[in-house]
Design a protein around this motif. Structure first.
Motif, PDB file in Angstrom:
ATOM      1  N   GLU A  82     -19.504 -37.660  11.914  1.00 52.91           N
ATOM      2  CA  GLU A  82     -19.051 -38.163  10.615  1.00 52.91           C
ATOM      3  C   GLU A  82     -20.090 -37.881   9.537  1.00 52.91           C
ATOM      4  O   GLU A  82     -19.737 -37.477   8.413  1.00 52.91           O
ATOM      5  CB  GLU A  82     -18.757 -39.656  10.693  1.00 52.91           C
ATOM      6  CG  GLU A  82     -18.157 -40.208   9.412  1.00 52.91           C
ATOM      7  CD  GLU A  82     -17.754 -41.661   9.526  1.00 52.91           C
ATOM      8  OE1 GLU A  82     -17.069 -42.161   8.615  1.00 52.91           O
ATOM      9  OE2 GLU A  82     -18.122 -42.313  10.536  1.00 52.91           O
ATOM     10  N   LYS A  86     -19.525 -35.586   6.175  1.00 58.64           N
ATOM     11  CA  LYS A  86     -19.781 -36.093   4.827  1.00 58.64           C
ATOM     12  C   LYS A  86     -20.748 -35.191   4.070  1.00 58.64           C
ATOM     13  O   LYS A  86     -20.581 -34.959   2.861  1.00 58.64           O
ATOM     14  CB  LYS A  86     -20.328 -37.516   4.897  1.00 58.64           C
ATOM     15  CG  LYS A  86     -19.292 -38.553   5.302  1.00 58.64           C
ATOM     16  CD  LYS A  86     -19.892 -39.949   5.375  1.00 58.64           C
ATOM     17  CE  LYS A  86     -18.834 -40.991   5.698  1.00 58.64           C
ATOM     18  NZ  LYS A  86     -19.414 -42.361   5.793  1.00 58.64           N
ATOM     19  N   VAL A  89     -18.869 -32.016   3.029  1.00 59.99           N
ATOM     20  CA  VAL A  89     -17.942 -32.301   1.934  1.00 59.99           C
ATOM     21  C   VAL A  89     -18.678 -32.444   0.608  1.00 59.99           C
ATOM     22  O   VAL A  89     -18.164 -32.055  -0.447  1.00 59.99           O
ATOM     23  CB  VAL A  89     -17.132 -33.585   2.268  1.00 59.99           C
ATOM     24  CG1 VAL A  89     -16.441 -34.132   1.032  1.00 59.99           C
ATOM     25  CG2 VAL A  89     -16.107 -33.281   3.352  1.00 59.99           C
ATOM     26  N   ARG A 136     -11.137 -37.044   9.508  1.00 61.19           N
ATOM     27  CA  ARG A 136     -10.569 -37.794   8.389  1.00 61.19           C
ATOM     28  C   ARG A 136     -11.360 -37.564   7.108  1.00 61.19           C
ATOM     29  O   ARG A 136     -10.785 -37.467   6.022  1.00 61.19           O
ATOM     30  CB  ARG A 136     -10.522 -39.281   8.740  1.00 61.19           C
ATOM     31  CG  ARG A 136      -9.445 -39.624   9.772  1.00 61.19           C
ATOM     32  CD  ARG A 136      -9.547 -41.060  10.230  1.00 61.19           C
ATOM     33  NE  ARG A 136      -8.459 -41.394  11.162  1.00 61.19           N
ATOM     34  CZ  ARG A 136      -8.438 -42.479  11.918  1.00 61.19           C
ATOM     35  NH1 ARG A 136      -9.446 -43.340  11.865  1.00 61.19           N
ATOM     36  NH2 ARG A 136      -7.415 -42.707  12.730  1.00 61.19           N
ATOM     37  N   VAL A 137     -12.679 -37.492   7.212  1.00 66.04           N
ATOM     38  CA  VAL A 137     -13.510 -37.214   6.036  1.00 66.04           C
ATOM     39  C   VAL A 137     -13.133 -35.865   5.429  1.00 66.04           C
ATOM     40  O   VAL A 137     -12.954 -35.730   4.214  1.00 66.04           O
ATOM     41  CB  VAL A 137     -15.002 -37.237   6.422  1.00 66.04           C
ATOM     42  CG1 VAL A 137     -15.865 -36.652   5.302  1.00 66.04           C
ATOM     43  CG2 VAL A 137     -15.453 -38.657   6.739  1.00 66.04           C
ATOM     44  N   GLU A 139     -10.332 -34.074   5.888  1.00 66.76           N
ATOM     45  CA  GLU A 139      -8.944 -34.038   5.413  1.00 66.76           C
ATOM     46  C   GLU A 139      -8.773 -34.764   4.081  1.00 66.76           C
ATOM     47  O   GLU A 139      -7.857 -34.445   3.310  1.00 66.76           O
ATOM     48  CB  GLU A 139      -8.020 -34.637   6.468  1.00 66.76           C
ATOM     49  CG  GLU A 139      -7.865 -33.751   7.690  1.00 66.76           C
ATOM     50  CD  GLU A 139      -7.024 -34.381   8.783  1.00 66.76           C
ATOM     51  OE1 GLU A 139      -6.250 -33.653   9.427  1.00 66.76           O
ATOM     52  OE2 GLU A 139      -7.141 -35.613   9.002  1.00 66.76           O
ATOM     53  N   ALA A 140      -9.627 -35.734   3.788  1.00 68.03           N
ATOM     54  CA  ALA A 140      -9.553 -36.467   2.526  1.00 68.03           C
ATOM     55  C   ALA A 140     -10.260 -35.739   1.386  1.00 68.03           C
ATOM     56  O   ALA A 140     -10.189 -36.178   0.236  1.00 68.03           O
ATOM     57  CB  ALA A 140     -10.158 -37.856   2.693  1.00 68.03           C
ATOM     58  N   SER A 141     -10.915 -34.631   1.686  1.00 71.29           N
ATOM     59  CA  SER A 141     -11.686 -33.902   0.679  1.00 71.29           C
ATOM     60  C   SER A 141     -10.806 -32.883  -0.042  1.00 71.29           C
ATOM     61  O   SER A 141      -9.644 -32.668   0.312  1.00 71.29           O
ATOM     62  CB  SER A 141     -12.861 -33.175   1.342  1.00 71.29           C
ATOM     63  OG  SER A 141     -12.412 -32.012   2.033  1.00 71.29           O
ATOM     64  N   SER A 142     -11.401 -32.225  -1.022  1.00 69.35           N
ATOM     65  CA  SER A 142     -10.712 -31.153  -1.745  1.00 69.35           C
ATOM     66  C   SER A 142     -11.002 -29.785  -1.154  1.00 69.35           C
ATOM     67  O   SER A 142     -10.572 -28.769  -1.707  1.00 69.35           O
ATOM     68  CB  SER A 142     -11.141 -31.167  -3.219  1.00 69.35           C
ATOM     69  OG  SER A 142     -12.544 -30.932  -3.321  1.00 69.35           O
ATOM     70  N   TYR A 145      -9.847 -26.489   4.122  1.00 69.97           N
ATOM     71  CA  TYR A 145     -10.371 -26.641   5.473  1.00 69.97           C
ATOM     72  C   TYR A 145      -9.371 -26.176   6.526  1.00 69.97           C
ATOM     73  O   TYR A 145      -8.162 -26.122   6.294  1.00 69.97           O
ATOM     74  CB  TYR A 145     -10.712 -28.107   5.748  1.00 69.97           C
ATOM     75  CG  TYR A 145      -9.500 -29.011   5.737  1.00 69.97           C
ATOM     76  CD1 TYR A 145      -8.676 -29.133   6.864  1.00 69.97           C
ATOM     77  CD2 TYR A 145      -9.150 -29.738   4.604  1.00 69.97           C
ATOM     78  CE1 TYR A 145      -7.546 -29.931   6.850  1.00 69.97           C
ATOM     79  CE2 TYR A 145      -8.018 -30.545   4.586  1.00 69.97           C
ATOM     80  CZ  TYR A 145      -7.217 -30.634   5.705  1.00 69.97           C
ATOM     81  OH  TYR A 145      -6.094 -31.414   5.690  1.00 69.97           O
ATOM     82  N   ARG A 196      -5.832 -25.875   5.113  1.00 70.34           N
ATOM     83  CA  ARG A 196      -5.653 -27.329   5.073  1.00 70.34           C
ATOM     84  C   ARG A 196      -4.757 -27.808   6.217  1.00 70.34           C
ATOM     85  O   ARG A 196      -3.859 -28.625   6.040  1.00 70.34           O
ATOM     86  CB  ARG A 196      -5.134 -27.803   3.707  1.00 70.34           C
ATOM     87  CG  ARG A 196      -6.173 -27.609   2.607  1.00 70.34           C
ATOM     88  CD  ARG A 196      -5.753 -28.242   1.294  1.00 70.34           C
ATOM     89  NE  ARG A 196      -5.660 -29.695   1.381  1.00 70.34           N
ATOM     90  CZ  ARG A 196      -6.697 -30.550   1.233  1.00 70.34           C
ATOM     91  NH1 ARG A 196      -7.910 -30.073   1.002  1.00 70.34           N
ATOM     92  NH2 ARG A 196      -6.515 -31.852   1.309  1.00 70.34           N
ATOM     93  N   ASN A 198      -4.794 -28.965  10.584  1.00 70.21           N
ATOM     94  CA  ASN A 198      -5.526 -29.482  11.727  1.00 70.21           C
ATOM     95  C   ASN A 198      -4.844 -28.912  12.963  1.00 70.21           C
ATOM     96  O   ASN A 198      -3.730 -29.307  13.300  1.00 70.21           O
ATOM     97  CB  ASN A 198      -5.470 -31.018  11.704  1.00 70.21           C
ATOM     98  CG  ASN A 198      -6.345 -31.662  12.737  1.00 70.21           C
ATOM     99  OD1 ASN A 198      -6.512 -31.155  13.839  1.00 70.21           O
ATOM    100  ND2 ASN A 198      -6.894 -32.835  12.398  1.00 70.21           N
TER     101      ASN A 198
END
Length: 214
Positions: A82, A86, A89, A136-137, A139-142, A145, A196, A198
């Motif tokens: 994690e 972070k 990101v 999750r980190v 996938e929540a980013s811009s 990925y 984007r 998974n």
């Protein structure tokens, strides 16, 4: 093309180094904790195509120079997943790069069916939360990925894989590290591929209630 391989001394990372040097003319930025580990590679890393950066993938100041100016980042890491996610990101936009392929593991979406799924959960269940949190980190980013969920990894010298999408049951029980690296190479060459998404990756026909090598 310029490519950063974060976790370059991992076994998947080393397979990626070999493939990118052999099959492309890309310039490589290799990021790892200890450059001496690259001595295990039977490759000439002293040429103009390769730059080596040392540091932790959770260290923003160390990571930024390695990512600056590259077109594609491939991360194959273990440990504080994690925290690594972070950092990527945060640092990738600062470095001016958006395309990322990030290796996690099968099972983070509860997507592995049947007896193999139950066996996998029994074997690696405690290790899933950090990989799930990292995904999750990202996938929540811009970021642009691709999260890669490999089956159980082998050192087979082969490229033979199939892909499953996020909403599909996982197939197969094993996959070679070289195949994971080959998938990353395809994404680097075709950035729109699995954008984007998974995705799972396994060797076709590797069915059963556990990997054949177990």
């Amino acid at each position: 093309m310029k490519v950063a391989i974060v976790g370059a001394s991992s076994r998947i990372g080393m397979e990626a180094i070999a493939l990118f040097l052999k099959e492309t003319d890309a310039e490589l930025h290799l990021f790892l904790r200890n450059a001496k580990k690259l001595a295990d590679l039977d490759l000439d890393l002293a040429g103009d195509r390769v730059k080596i950066f040392e540091g932790s993938a959770s260290d923003e100041a160390a990571l930024l120079p390695a990512l600056t100016g590259v077109d594609f980042v491939f991360a194959s890491l273990a440990g504080e997943m994690e925290a690594f996610a972070k950092t990527l990101v945060k640092v990738m936009p600062e470095a001016g790069v958006k395309r990322l392929a990030f290796v996690t593991t099968l099972g983070i979406l509860d997507e592995v069916p049947g007896a193999f799924g139950r066996w996998n959960a029994d074997m690696i269940g405690p290790y899933l939360p950090p990989y799930r949190a990292a995904a999750r980190v990202i996938e929540a980013s811009s970021l642009d990925y691709t999260i890669i969920r490999p089956a159980w990894l082998t050192n087979a010298p082969e490229v033979d894989y199939e892909v499953t999408l996020r909403d599909e049951p996982f197939k197969g029980t094993e996959i070679s590290r070289r195949s994971v690296a080959a998938l990353a190479l395809e994404i680097a060459k075709h950035p729109e591929l699995y954008s984007r998404e998974n995705i799972g990756i396994d060797k076709p026909g590797s069915d059963g209630d556990k990997p054949a090598f177990m």
